[in-house]
Scaffold this motif. Structure first.
Motif, PDB file in Angstrom:
ATOM      1  N   LEU C 176       0.863  -1.187   0.000  1.00  0.00           N
ATOM      2  CA  LEU C 176       0.000   0.000   0.000  1.00  0.00           C
ATOM      3  C   LEU C 176       0.894   1.230   0.000  1.00  0.00           C
ATOM      4  CD1 LEU C 176      -2.723   1.374   0.235  1.00  0.00           C
ATOM      5  CD2 LEU C 176      -2.604   1.084   2.682  1.00  0.00           C
ATOM      6  N   GLU C 177       0.722   2.044  -1.030  1.00  0.00           N
ATOM      7  CA  GLU C 177       1.542   3.254  -1.083  1.00  0.00           C
ATOM      8  C   GLU C 177       0.977   4.306  -0.150  1.00  0.00           C
ATOM      9  OE1 GLU C 177       2.528   5.297  -4.731  1.00  0.00           O
ATOM     10  OE2 GLU C 177       3.119   3.339  -5.546  1.00  0.00           O
ATOM     11  N   MET C 178       1.874   5.049   0.470  1.00  0.00           N
ATOM     12  CA  MET C 178       1.413   6.114   1.350  1.00  0.00           C
ATOM     13  C   MET C 178       1.139   7.355   0.504  1.00  0.00           C
ATOM     14  SD  MET C 178       3.062   7.520   4.775  1.00  0.00           S
ATOM     15  CE  MET C 178       2.447   6.084   5.577  1.00  0.00           C
ATOM     16  N   ASP C 179       0.000   8.012   0.771  1.00  0.00           N
ATOM     17  CA  ASP C 179      -0.268   9.238   0.014  1.00  0.00           C
ATOM     18  C   ASP C 179       0.386  10.409   0.694  1.00  0.00           C
ATOM     19  OD1 ASP C 179      -2.909  10.496   1.638  1.00  0.00           O
ATOM     20  OD2 ASP C 179      -2.588   8.339   1.787  1.00  0.00           O
ATOM     21  N   ARG C 180       0.582  11.455  -0.097  1.00  0.00           N
ATOM     22  CA  ARG C 180       1.388  12.590   0.336  1.00  0.00           C
ATOM     23  C   ARG C 180       0.930  13.194   1.663  1.00  0.00           C
ATOM     24  NH1 ARG C 180       5.291  15.988  -2.123  1.00  0.00           N
ATOM     25  NH2 ARG C 180       5.849  14.669  -3.850  1.00  0.00           N
ATOM     26  N   ASN C 182      -0.820  11.795   3.851  1.00  0.00           N
ATOM     27  CA  ASN C 182      -1.132  10.730   4.790  1.00  0.00           C
ATOM     28  C   ASN C 182      -2.513  10.937   5.373  1.00  0.00           C
ATOM     29  OD1 ASN C 182      -0.945   8.465   6.269  1.00  0.00           O
ATOM     30  ND2 ASN C 182       0.553   9.226   7.741  1.00  0.00           N
ATOM     31  N   ALA C 186      -2.676   6.556  10.613  1.00  0.00           N
ATOM     32  CA  ALA C 186      -2.144   5.260  11.033  1.00  0.00           C
ATOM     33  C   ALA C 186      -2.845   4.121  10.321  1.00  0.00           C
ATOM     34  CB  ALA C 186      -2.304   5.105  12.539  1.00  0.00           C
ATOM     35  N   THR C 188      -3.316   3.696   7.133  1.00  0.00           N
ATOM     36  CA  THR C 188      -2.470   3.275   6.017  1.00  0.00           C
ATOM     37  C   THR C 188      -1.375   2.347   6.498  1.00  0.00           C
ATOM     38  OG1 THR C 188      -2.788   5.536   5.283  1.00  0.00           O
ATOM     39  CG2 THR C 188      -1.286   4.184   4.005  1.00  0.00           C
ATOM     40  N   GLU C 189      -0.723   2.795   7.576  1.00  0.00           N
ATOM     41  CA  GLU C 189       0.425   2.035   8.051  1.00  0.00           C
ATOM     42  C   GLU C 189       0.004   0.694   8.622  1.00  0.00           C
ATOM     43  OE1 GLU C 189       1.061   5.293  10.297  1.00  0.00           O
ATOM     44  OE2 GLU C 189       2.615   6.207   9.046  1.00  0.00           O
TER      45      GLU C 189
END
Lengths: 252, 792, 421
Positions: C176-180, C182, C186, C188-189
C-alpha cells in the motif's frame, strides 16, 4: 527479577519514501529491566536504532505503546517528552553530537543545568564524572573539535550521566572509534552499569555486545531471540561461548 | 513564570555560543541591522521631528497667522480703523520696519532680494512673530547687522564679516554681529529677507534712506484663514490686483504662515519621504535576509537542535535561544545604527537649511529612537519566532538525522541521464530547483534593491546629467531670458527685430497677472497660443484654446474642489466671467496657486490688457548673460526689466539639485552595499550547507573553478529575474513615486527622464557585480577538500 | 500549510475576479458628455460660423455626433445622417442642446446626439461578456477544486480500495503506497503492516506444511530398511525353524512385514506426489567438505578417497550428504566391494567419481536407473524403493550439478559433477 523500566506493547514504526512503506518495527513486545545492561543486536536495517529511539521518546512510534514504569510516553507531546528525557534519559550517540560551539564542560552543564539549578553542585558533579572517565582539567576547557573521538565520546557519556538518569541509551557508542578508544568507552559504560546504571545499547560489534548481560537479537523488525548472560566479567570464556552460540543460532 | 528567570541564563549561554560560532554571519547581520536602524531612525527623525521642530519654533516665536506689509503711507486712518474693528482678527500688532530692494553678494553670486530692515532693539519687544539669535552674537559696533542664518549656512558669511547692500542708488555697509532666525523672513523661498539692526545703526540707516522706505508691517491672528482682509484693503486703497511695477516695495503684500511653513519644510518632507521609503525597502530586505538566515541556521544546526532536544531542551527553549540570538544581534546593530544616525542629522540639517534657512538641531530623541528600536526588535523577534516555529514539529531523531523525516516525498528533478546541456549548467539548474525558496527570496530582494537603484539612478541622472525636467518641475516656462516692456515701448517693432536676431530661436509673450478664482487671489499666466509653450505642465486635460477656458494648478483645484469640466468664476476688479476648467497643471511656483488662460480670455476680463513680458528662447549653447547685456544695450530704454533666466534657474534649482543628487548617490551606495551583503549571506550559507556535496564533487574530480562557476550560475537566474522586474518597476513607477512625494508642492505628475539605457547599464552592472561577488565568495570552495569530509 | 494555500488561492481568485469586474465597469465616462470637448466644439463653431462649409465641422476626433442648427432651427450641418432632424425630435431624444454664442450674440444651436441607446446596447454586451467570463472562471475554479479533491482524497481512497481488494483476493505482494498528506493516518500504516504480517503467516504455514511432508517422506523411506531387515530375519528364522508353529508365526511376521512395506510405499507415494519439491539451499562450500560427507556415509570403511582438489563448490551440504549417502549405500547393497573415490576439476565442475568393483547393471537398464521407482533386476530380494537415485538426480539438478553412472571393465562407477563457484 528486578523491576521493568521500559516495556512496549505492539510497537510499530513505519517509514515511507516516495510513498513506499517500510515497516521497521512490527508489533514489538519487549521488556527492559532495571539495572540491566541490555544490548540490542541485529543485522543492519533490522530496526535496532529505531527501537532505541522509540524507547527513549526521541521518536514517536506509528502504533503501539511504550511505557516507562507506569507512564505512557508514546502519546506525549514533544515538550513533555523533552522534559521526560532531561530527567530520565541519557544519550550516547555514534556521532557524539556534542555542541561544537561550547567547551566540554559547558556542554555538560548545558544539560545538567536543565534539571538542577544548583550551579555549584552540578559543576562539581560534572568535574567529578569527567575525572572518573579519565578526562583531565586541560580537556574541560577545550572544544569538541580539538579532541580525539574517544575523548569526546567519554565526555558525551558524562553528559549522559550528569542528571543521574534512569536509563542511558547508547547508539553504537564505539561505532566511529578505534578499538583502544572503543575499549575505554566501553569500560566507562560497564563501570556505570556496575554502579547500578540501567543501560540500553545498540551495537553490531561483538566486543561491545559482550559487555551486556541481556542480548536482544532483532531481525526484520521483530525480536528474534533473547539471551541472558549474567554480569560481565572480563575474560569469562564460558560467557563468551554462550554469546557466540546464541549469535550463531540467530544467524548473525 | 518565576522558574523562567533562572532558565533565561542558559538560553543566553546558548545564544552567545551560537553568535560566537557564526562570526561572519553575525557581523554581516550586524551591518544589515546597522544600516536598517540608521536609515529608519533618520527617516523617522526627519518625518516626525523636523516638522515639529519647525512647529516648535513657530510656537516659541509666537508667529502670527498672516502678515500684511505695505508702504507706510498706505497705512492711513481708514485702514487702521478697518483693521482695528475687523471681526476676523483675533489679535494684531503693527511694526514699522524699512524695506529696500537690494543686491548682495551671496555665495559669490549677486543676489537680488527685498530686505526688511528691523530695529533690533525695538523688535525684541515684539510679542508676535518674535525672532531669536542662532548661535552666539557679538557686542554691537558702528553699523552692525544681524543676518538670517542662511547667510552663514550657504551665503559664505561669518561673524565680523563685512556685509554690503547695494541699493538702487546707494550702498549700505555693515559688520555682521550675529545670525538670526524667525519664521517669515529667514528663507530665500519666501519673499522678504529680514535683517535686524541695532538701534543706533537703524537710526542712521533710516536717516540715510529717508521716508519712502518706511513700511507698515502688520502681524495678525485670524479666526478663519482667507484673503478677505487683503481684498478689502486693496479696495480701500483702490489698488489694482496686479502689481503694475516690479518693485514690490511699493505695493501691498501679504503672506500667510501655512504657505511659509510649506515652502520652508517641503524639501525636508520630500527628502524624508525618499529616505523613509528607502529605509523601508532596506528594512524589508534586511528582514527577508534575517528570515533566510534563521531558516538556514536552523537547517545547518539541525543536528545541534537534535542533540539539544535529546538532552531534554524543550522546543520553546530552543526557539527562544534562536530568537534571543537574533534579537541580540539586532539590538546591538540597531543601537549603534541609531547612535550613528544622530551623527547624520547635522548633515541632513545642513542640506535642509539651504532651503529652509532653519538650523535644525536634533538632540537625542528617546521616543523616536525607542520606537525605531522596538520596531526592529519586534519584527526581528517575530520573524525569528515564526521561522523557527517549525522546530516544534521536528522530532529530535529527525533533527539528529539532519532532517530525514518519517515520510518523505522527495523527487529527483532533471535526472542527469536525460537532462541536456553542459554539466555545470544542469547542476546549476538542479540546485535552483532544489533551492526554490532561496531563489525566490533572492529574486524578491533583487526586485526591491534594483527598484531602489533605478530610483536612485533616475534621481541622479535628472539632477546632474540632464536637468531639464528637473528645472521644469517648478512649472515655470523655461526660457533663456525674460524681458518686460515699459508701457510706452514700441512692442511690435522690437518683437520683429528680436525674432530675426540670429541667436534667437523663439520669442513669445507669457504674462502673469493676478485674478480672483472662486474667491482666491491667484496669479494667472496669459499666452496667446499655448501650443508654443515649451514646458508642458498640464498633467490632466489640456491647455486653454478658447477664451472661456482656464487651466488650474492641481493644488488649487483640489482646494476649491473643482475638476476638469467644471465651471469657475474668475473675477478681476468688478468684471466677472465664467470659465471652464480644461486642465490641471502642476508647479511649485506660488506653491501651486496659479492658473493659465488665453490672451482672449484675459481680454474678456480687462479689455485694456497689454502683453508685456517677453520670453526669449535662444539657440542651444548661446550665453543668456551675453544676450541680456546685448538687449540692455540695444533696447535698454524700452524694457522695464531684463532677466537672465538661465542664471536665475541655476541659482534657484542649484540647491535643490544638490540635495536630491546627494540623496540619490547615497541610495546608490547603500544599494550596492546591500547587494553585496545579501549575496554574501546567501552564498556563504549555501556553501556551508553544501559543504558535503561540494567535497564529494571535488573528490570525484570537479575543479574549484568549475564548482565556483556552478554555484555562481545557480544564483544568477533569480538575480537576473529580480533585477529585470525591479528595473521595469523602477522605470515605470519612479515618476509615480516622485509624483506622490512631490504632491505637497503642487507637482502631480513627475516627468523625470528615466533613461532605459542607463537603467539597463546599471542593471547589467548589478548582475555582473552579483556574479563577480559570488565568484569571490565561492572562492572559499577551494578550502573544502575531500579530506575534510572524512574527518568531519 | 494546506489552509494557507487555500486562503491564498481564494484571495488570488477573488482579486482577479474583482479586478475583471472593476475593469469592466471602469470606463463609465462614455455615458457623460465631456464639457471641455463640447466647449471646444461650440467655440470653434462660433469662430468659423461664417465659413462653416469651407472648414468643415470641428472636433470630429472627439467621436461625438452632433447637429448644428441656425437661429431659425434650420439644420445647417450634421456629422452624419440619422441624427435629430429638428429641435423637437432632439428634445424627444434627450439630446444636449447648447447655444452657439459669439460676443453675447446667439448664432445658432449645437445639438449633441444622445446615443444612450447605443450605449445601453454596449453595456448589455459588456455585461454579458463579463457574466460569461465570471461563469467561466467559476467553472474553472470549481473544476480545479474537484480535481484537487479527487487528487487529495478520492485517489488515495481508491488506492486503498484496490489494496483492500488485493488483500481479499489473497494477493499479498502489492504494498500500500502512502499518500502525500497521509490522509488516512495510522490506518495506512497498520493496513500495510497487516498485509505483511498476513504474508509472513501464510509463508510460515506453507513452510511448516512442506517440512511435515518431507518428514513423512523421509520417515517412510527410512522405515523400509528396518522392515526389510525384520523380513529377512524372519525368513532366515523360518527357514531354520523346525517347529511348524514357530514357522507359521514367522510367516505371519513375514507377511505382516510385507503388508507394512506396501502400506508405507503407498503412503510414501502419496506424500511424494504432494511434495512438489525438496528444498535445496545452495551455498558456497569448500570442496574439503566432501571428505567429511564421504566419511560419514562410509560406515563400513570400504572407501578410499584420493586427494580432492581444494576449490569452492556450490552445494547444499545436507542434500549433498543425502546424495553421497545414497551412492555409497547403493554400492554397499549391490556391489559390496571396496569403493575408490577420485575427484578432478573439469570445465567449471568438480567431478567426483565413486568406483566399485561389483557387477554393475546391464547396459539396457543403465539409462532407467534414475527413473522414479525403478529398481534394477539385481535389486530383487534387496530392500529399496527405487527412489534413491531419482531423488539424488533431482537434488543434483537443483544444485546445478549432474549425476551419471557407467559400467566399467572392473565394475561400476557413479559420477557427480558439482558446479564451481
Amino acid at each position: 527479577m528486578s523491576n521493568v523500566i521500559l516495556s512496549t506493547n505492539k510497537l510499530c514504526k513505519t517509514f515511507s519514501n516516495g510513498g513506499m512503506q517500510q515497516h521497521v518495527l512490527k508489533n514489538l513486545d519487549i521488556e527492559i529491566y532495571e539495572g540491566d545492561f541490555t544490548v540490542i543486536m541485529g543485522s543492519s536495517g533490522a530496526g535496532k536504532s529505531t527501537l532505541l529511539y522509540a524507547l527513549s521518546g526521541m521518536d514517536k512510534p506509528t502504533l503501539g505503546s511504550v511505557r516507562f514504569f507506569d507512564e505512557e510516553i508514546a502519546k506525549q507531546s514533544n515538550d513533555m517528552l523533552a522534559v521526560f528525557r532531561r530527567k530520565n534519559c541519557g544519550f550516547v550517540f555514534q556521532q557524539m553530537f556534542l555542541l561544537d560551539n561550547m567547551s566540554i564542560l559547558d556542554n555538560i552543564l548545558a544539560s545538567g543545568l536543565l534539571v538542577s539549578k544548583d550551579r555549584k553542585s552540578i559543576t562539581a558533579r560534572a568535574k567529578d564524572l569527567l575525572t572518573q572517565v579519565g578526562l583531565t582539567e586541560v580537556i574541560w576547557r577545550k572544544f569538541p573539535s580539538q579532541l580525539s573521538g574517544g575523548e569526546v565520546q567519554r565526555a558525551a557519556i558524562v553528559r549522559a550521566l550528569i542528571n543521574q538518569p534512569k536509563v542511558v541509551f547508547a547508539d553504537e557508542p564505539t561505532g566511529s572509534l578505534n578499538s583502544a578508544a572503543g575499549k575505554a568507552v566501553l569500560d566507562v559504560l560497564t563501570e556505570a552499569n556496575n554502579n547500578g546504571q540501567s543501560m540500553i545499547m545498540v551495537t553490531h560489534d561483538l566486543k561491545s555486545a559482550r559487555r551486556g548481560n541481556r542480548i536482544l537479537y532483532m531481525r526484520d523488525g521483530v525480536i528474534h531471540g533473547v539471551c541472558d548472560l549474567g554480569k560481565y566479567v572480563s575474560g569469562d570464556k564460558e560467557r563468551h561461548d554462550k554469546l557466540q552460540a546464541f549469535l550463531a543460532e540467530m544467524g548473525w | 513564570m518565576l522558574k523562567w528567570g533562572g532558565r533565561v541564563k542558559k538560553l543566553f549561554m546558548l545564544a552567545f555560543a551560537n553568535i560566537r560560532k557564526t562570526k561572519g554571519h553575525t557581523v554581516s547581520l550586524f551591518i544589515m541591522f546597522f544600516i536598517a536602524a540608521l536609515l529608519l531612525n533618520a527617516g523617522l527623525l526627519i518625518t516626525f521631528n523636523f516638522g515639529s521642530y519647525f512647529d516648535n519654533i513657530v510656537k516659541d516665536l509666537n508667529t502670527s497667522d498672516i502678515y500684511y506689509v505695505m508702504p507706510d503711507h498706505y497705512y492711513n486712518d481708514e485702514v487702521e480703523d478697518y483693521l482695528d474693528h475687523n471681526d476676523n482678527i483675533i489679535e494684531m500688532q503693527k511694526v514699522d520696519p524699512m524695506w529696500v530692494n537690494a543686491e548682495v553678494v551671496f555665495n559669490d553670486n549677486m543676489w537680488k532680494r527685498v530686505f526688511l530692515l528691523n530695529d533690533a532693539d525695538k523688535a525684541k519687544t515684539r510679542t508676535m512673530t518674535k525672532w531669536k539669535f542662532v548661535g552666539e552674537h557679538l557686542p554691537v559696533e558702528d553699523m552692525s547687522i544681524y543676518l538670517p542664518y542662511i547667510f552663514q549656512l550657504s551665503g559664505g558669511y561669518e561673524l565680523n564679516d563685512k556685509f554690503e547692500m547695494i541699493l538702487h542708488d546707494s550702498k549700505l555697509e555693515f559688520t555682521i554681529k550675529g545670525f538670526t532666525e524667525d519664521v517669515f523672513f529667514s528663507s530665500p523661498e519666501t519673499g522678504f529677507m529680514g535683517v535686524y539692526l541695532p538701534y543706533e545703526t537703524y537710526e542712521k540707516v533710516a536717516v540715510q534712506l529717508g521716508e519712502q522706505h518706511q513700511a507698515a508691517l502688520v502681524f495678525a491672528n485670524l479666526n478663519t484663514m482667507n484673503k478677505d482682509i487683503e481684498k478689502d484693503i486693496r479696495d480701500m486703497l483702490k489698488l489694482e490686483s496686479t502689481p503694475t511695477t516690479t518693485d514690490i516695495t511699493s505695493t501691498f503684500f501679504s503672506l500667510d504662515r501655512p504657505l511659509v511653513e510649506m515652502a520652508r519644510t517641503m524639501m525636508a518632507v520630500i527628502v524624508s519621504i525618499m529616505i523613509v521609503a528607502f529605509a523601508a525597502i532596506i528594512v524589508v530586505v534586511c528582514l527577508i535576509v534575517v528570515r533566510f538566515r534563521i531558516v538556514n541556521s536552523i537547517e545547518e544546526d539541525m543536528t545541534k537542535i537534535g542533540s539539544l532536544k535529546a538532552i531534554g531542551y524543550t522546543s520553546r527553549q530552543i526557539i527562544l535561544s534562536i530568537v534571543l540570538q537574533f534579537t541580540l544581534i539586532a539590538l546591538f546593530g540597531s543601537i549603534i545604527g541609531i547612535a550613528m544616525s544622530y551623527s547624520t542629522t547635522p548633515m541632513l540639517s545642513d542640506i535642509f537649511a539651504q532651503q529652509s534657512g532653519l538650523k535644525w538641531v536634533q538632540g537625542f530623541d528617546g521616543t523616536i529612537s525607542g520606537i525605531a528600536l522596538v520596531i526592529i526588535l519586534l519584527i526581528v523577534g517575530l520573524v525569528a519566532f515564526i521561522s523557527s516555529r517549525r522546530i516544534k514539529k521536528l522530532s529530535p531523531i529527525v533533527a539528529l538525522r539532519g532532517g530525514i523525516v518519517t515520510h518523505s516525498f522527495r523527487k529527483n528533478h532533471m535526472p542527469l541521464n536525460t537532462a541536456k546541456g553542459s554539466l555545470p549548467f544542469v547542476l546549476a539548474v538542479k540546485s535552483i530547483i532544489q533551492n526554490k525558496k532561496q531563489s525566490i527570496m533572492i529574486a524578491i530582494i533583487m526586485i526591491a534593491v534594483s527598484f531602489a537603484q533605478t530610483f536612485a539612478v533616475g534621481m541622479f541622472y535628472n539632477t546632474t546629467v540632464d536637468t531639464t525636467t528637473f528645472l521644469e518641475t517648478p512649472g515655470i516656462e523655461l526660457s533663456n531670458a525674460v524681458a518686460v516692456f515699459k508701457p510706452e515701448a514700441d512692442r511690435e517693432t522690437i518683437m520683429e527685430e528680436l525674432k530675426i536676431m540670429e541667436e534667437v530661436r523663439k520669442v513669445q509673450y507669457i504674462d502673469e497677472v493676478f485674478v480672483n478664482v472662486d474667491g482666491n487671489e491667484i496669479s494667472v499666466y496669459v499666452m496667446e497660443d499655448y501650443s508654443n509653450k515649451e514646458t508642458d505642465t498640464v498633467y490632466e486635460g489640456r491647455y486653454p484654446i478658447h477664451d472661456n477656458e482656464i487651466v488650474l494648478a492641481g493644488h488649487l483645484a483640489e482646494i476649491i474642489g473643482k475638476k476638469v469640466g467644471d465651471n469657475v468664476i474668475v473675477s478681476m476688479g468688478e468684471t466677472k466671467e465664467e470659465f471652464i476648467v480644461t486642465g490641471l497643471s502642476q508647479g511649485a511656483y506660488m506653491s501651486g496657486m496659479n492658473s493659465s488662460v488665453t490672451y482672449e480670455g484675459i481680454m474678456k476680463l480687462t479689455p485694456g490688457f497689454q502683453q508685456s513680458t517677453l520670453n526669449i528662447y535662444l539657440d542651444k549653447g548661446r550665453d543668456a548673460g551675453v544676450f541680456v547685456e546685448k538687449l540692455k544695450h540695444l533696447y535698454g530704454e524700452s524694457f522695464l526689466l531684463t532677466l537672465d533666466m538661465d542664471q536665475n534657474m541655476e541659482q534657484g534649482a542649484g540647491m535643490y539639485i544638490s540635495i536630491v543628487s546627494k540623496v540619490g548617490i547615497t541610495i546608490l551606495v547603500v544599494t550596492i552595499a546591500v547587494v553585496i551583503l545579501v549575496l554574501y549571506f546567501v552564498i556563504n550559507s549555501s556553501v556551508v550547507r553544501k559543504k558535503r556535496e561540494l567535497g564529494i564533487q571535488k573528490a570525484v574530480g570537479f575543479t574549484t573553478f568549475q564548482l565556483m562557476n556552478q554555484l555562481s550560475l545557480g544564483f544568477l537566474p533569480p538575480v537576473i529575474v529580480g533585477v529585470c522586474i525591479g528595473s521595469v518597476i523602477g522605470v515605470t513607477q519612479t515618476n509615480a513615486l516622485m509624483s506622490i512625494a512631490q504632491r505637497g508642492m503642487g507637482i502631480m505628475k513627475s516627468n523625470f527622464i528615466i533613461t532605459p539605457m542607463a537603467i539597463t547599464l546599471f542593471g547589467a552592472g548589478i548582475i555582473i557585480l552579483a556574479y563577480v561577488c559570488s565568484m569571490l565568495i565561492t572562492y572559499r570552495v577551494r578550502k573544502i577538500s575531500a579530506y575534510a569530509l572524512v574527518t568531519e | 500549510m494546506n489552509r494557507k494555500k487555500i486562503t491564498i488561492i481564494i484571495f488570488i481568485s477573488l482579486s482577479i475576479t474583482t479586478g475583471i469586474a472593476m475593469f469592466a465597469f471602469k470606463d463609465r465616462s462614455k455615458a457623460e458628455i465631456n464639457v471641455v470637448e463640447v466647449n471646444d466644439i461650440v467655440k470653434s463653431l462660433a469662430n468659423r460660423w461664417e465659413d462653416l462649409d469651407e472648414y468643415g465641422l470641428p472636433g470630429l476626433h472627439y467621436g461625438m455626433d452632433y447637429v448644428v442648427f441656425d437661429n431659425n432651427n434650420k439644420l445647417i450641418k450634421a456629422t452624419r445622417r440619422g441624427l435629430s432632424e429638428d429641435l423637437s425630435s432632439a428634445i424627444r431624444n434627450r439630446d444636449t442642446i447648447v447655444d452657439i454664442k459669439q460676443k453675447d450674440q446667439i448664432l445658432g444651436k449645437l445639438v449633441i446626439y444622445n446615443d444612450a441607446k447605443d450605449l445601453w446596447q454596449q453595456y448589455r454586451k459588456q455585461l454579458l461578456t463579463l457574466t460569461l467570463l465570471i461563469l467561466f472562471i467559476v467553472a474553472i475554479l470549481s473544476l480545479s477544486y474537484i480535481v484537487l479533491i479527487d487528487k487529495k482524497i478520492f485517489r488515495p481512497f481508491r488506492k486503498l480500495q484496490t489494496f483492500a481488494k488485493h488483500v481479499a483476493e489473497g494477493n499479498l505482494d502489492l504494498p500500500l503506497e502512502m499518500d502525500r498528506g497521509n490522509l488516512f493516518g495510522a490506518f495506512t500504516e497498520s493496513f500495510d503492516l497487516m498485509r505483511e504480517e498476513l504474508k509472513r503467516a501464510r509463508e510460515n504455514e506453507r513452510a511448516a506444511n512442506q517440512s511435515k511432508k518431507e518428514l513423512v517422506a523421509s520417515l517412510s523411506h527410512d522405515i523400509k530398511t528396518p522392515v526389510a531387515s525384520i523380513k529377512a530375519v524372519s525368513e532366515v528364522l523360518s527357514a531354520k525353524s523346525m517347529n511348524d508353529v514357530v514357522r507359521n508365526q514367522l510367516n505371519i511376521i513375514n507377511s505382516k512385514a510385507d503388508q507394512i512395506n506396501t502400506l508405507i510405499t503407498n503412503m510414501f507415494n502419496a506424500t511424494l506426489e504432494e511434495l512438489q519439491e525438496l528444498k535445496v539451499r545452495v551455498t558456497e562450500q569448500s570442496s574439503q567438505l566432501l571428505y567429511d560427507l564421504i566419511h560419514k556415509a562410509d560406515y563400513d570403511n570400504q572407501v578410499t578417497v584420493s586427494k580432492i582438489a581444494e576449490c569452492i563448490i556450490l552445494a547444499d551440504e545436507l542434500r549433498l550428504e543425502q546424495v553421497i549417502d545414497n551412492i555409497i549405500s547403493n554400492s554397499y547393497k549391490y556391489a559390496g566391494t571396496s569403493i575408490d573415490v577420485t575427484a578432478r576439476i573439469t570445465a567449471g565442475y568438480l567431478e567426483v567419481i565413486f568406483r566399485d568393483y561389483g557387477l554393475g547393471v546391464s547396459e539396457e537398464e543403465r539409462p532407467l536407473l534414475f527413473n522414479k521407482f525403478y529398481r534394477a533386476k539385481n535389486a530383487e530380494n534387496k530392500s529399496g524403493t527405487g527412489l534413491g537415485l531419482y531423488i539424488s538426480k533431482y537434488l543434483m539438478n537443483k544444485m546445478s550439478g549432474e549425476i551419471d553412472c557407467e559400467n566399467t571393465e572392473s565394475g561400476f562407477l557413479v559420477k557427480i559433477k558439482l558446479l564451481l563457484a
